[in-house]
Design an enzyme around this catalytic site. Sequence first.
Site, short mmCIF file in Angstrom:
data_model
loop_
_atom_site.label_atom_id
_atom_site.label_comp_id
_atom_site.label_asym_id
_atom_site.label_seq_id
_atom_site.Cartn_x
_atom_site.Cartn_y
_atom_site.Cartn_z
CG ASP A 138 8.20 5.77 11.80
OD1 ASP A 138 7.67 6.54 10.95
OD2 ASP A 138 8.41 4.57 11.55
CG HIS B 114 -0.73 1.77 8.34
ND1 HIS B 114 -1.48 2.65 9.07
CD2 HIS B 114 0.47 2.37 8.19
CE1 HIS B 114 -0.77 3.73 9.35
NE2 HIS B 114 0.41 3.58 8.81
#
Length: 472
Positions: A389, A24
């Site tokens: 995902d 991230h």
Amino acid sequence: MALNSKTSDVQIHVLMVAFAAQGHINPLLRFARRLLPKGIHVALATTETAKRRMLASETAIANADNTAVIAGFDVFFFSDGFGSDFDRKANMDHYVENFGSFASVSLSNIIEEHYLSKNKKLSCIVSNPFVSFAVDVADKYDIPSALLWIQPCALFSTYYHYFNDLNEFPADSDVVIPGLPRLRRQDLPSFVVNSSGGLSKLFRCVFQNMKKYKWVFANSFVELEKEAIDAMNNVFPVQPVGPLISPSLRNQEQTTLDSQIEMWKPDETCLEWLDKQEPSSVIYVSFGSILELSAKQMEEIATALKNLKAPFIWVVKKPEFPSEDRKGELPLGFLEETKDQGIVVSWSPQTKVLAHPSTGCFVTHCGWNSLLETIAAGVPVVAYPQWTDQPTNAKMIEEVFKMGVRVNPREDGLLGHEELERCIGDVMFGPKSELLKRRCLELKLATKTAVSDGGSSDNNIQMFVDEIIAGS
Ligand code: UDP
């Protein structure tokens, strides 16, 4: 004409806010690095978990006031309200549902202390959906927000359609979303398949309130996901600004300074070992920074590697909270049995491993950063997705990007060693392998075009800079 804040008297400040995960923080920092030459001052705020990990692995030094300078950026650490002995991963739902209320106060304090009290105007706060509280904090201070979506645009589109009820998501047949391949149940992201968890609730809230963000960017590029991006732009525009990856991967001959945080120290000895291997001969196996596979799954992978007898690098990260059932740990005896065949490291310099000519294929969990890195390095993939995902990313890898194969797990959900051997064989030596290599090369070249001056992603970054300067 492209604006540049260096030519104006006003200093433009942007603050990036991220969850303490390597996958991230790094795309945000690399986005920050693209803004720097355009005269924008950028800092990062992240939680104290990142600080603890970096101090433990000696990859950063923190100041007494809970700040640090990392990769040339000011970094402000803040508390998420949970102690260092709280296992955030094991209690993810509880964590994500609760940390925002405490973290909003911490972030407000950072804004007041480092900006408002010093008369520095913040022109934008950039965050991602995992720290969705940041958009409300920005709102409170009347600061415009930008979202950096850190997964493919195909995922943005899937979530946007799902959480805003724009599409059918039948349980017993394929999902058909404009611009995307037909998605079977096993291709859907886990937050759609099971939408009752904390992260899924968080995403619902973000996707139903997307208008709160003045800009929405994605770590992807038009040349990779043209159909998904074009179709999404008819519904809600997303600007691709990627791939936000190490510059050494984007353009190997150019040694531009990288911007990344290392939460664990990369073991560079595997690079010397790679130097001694044949071109395209090494199987690289890594499942990212978060996943821990069951002991049984580790055994299947170990057996596959032994049976293949090919050289390998396997990243086996030391579990942060070791469990009695040896989750995430190597089978006993494996190191001794394979000491002349391969190498196991607890954290690799992944971008360098992927860019190395000896690396022949990447067995990956399909985290988006890892996939962008392998796309830029031109290395074909064996996809073993787990959650979030990753299943949809694996679908894209196999059917849209056409640069790898996806494994078929057994009925018990485990990936058997025979199947893994078959897939690695297909990618490295089988009749498909030449085709895959050619496709990988095409995509590798496309990554460079997107981010070079005047490329599709570079233009979107410049547009953002022009707009924040004009609004300041
Ligand atoms: N990474 C690394 N060394 C390793 C394993 C991973 O440097 O041994 C880096 C990798 O290059 C990528 C990030 O960690 O940038 C993992 O992000 P990704 O989105 O692939 O997966 P996540 O860790 O978020 O599941």
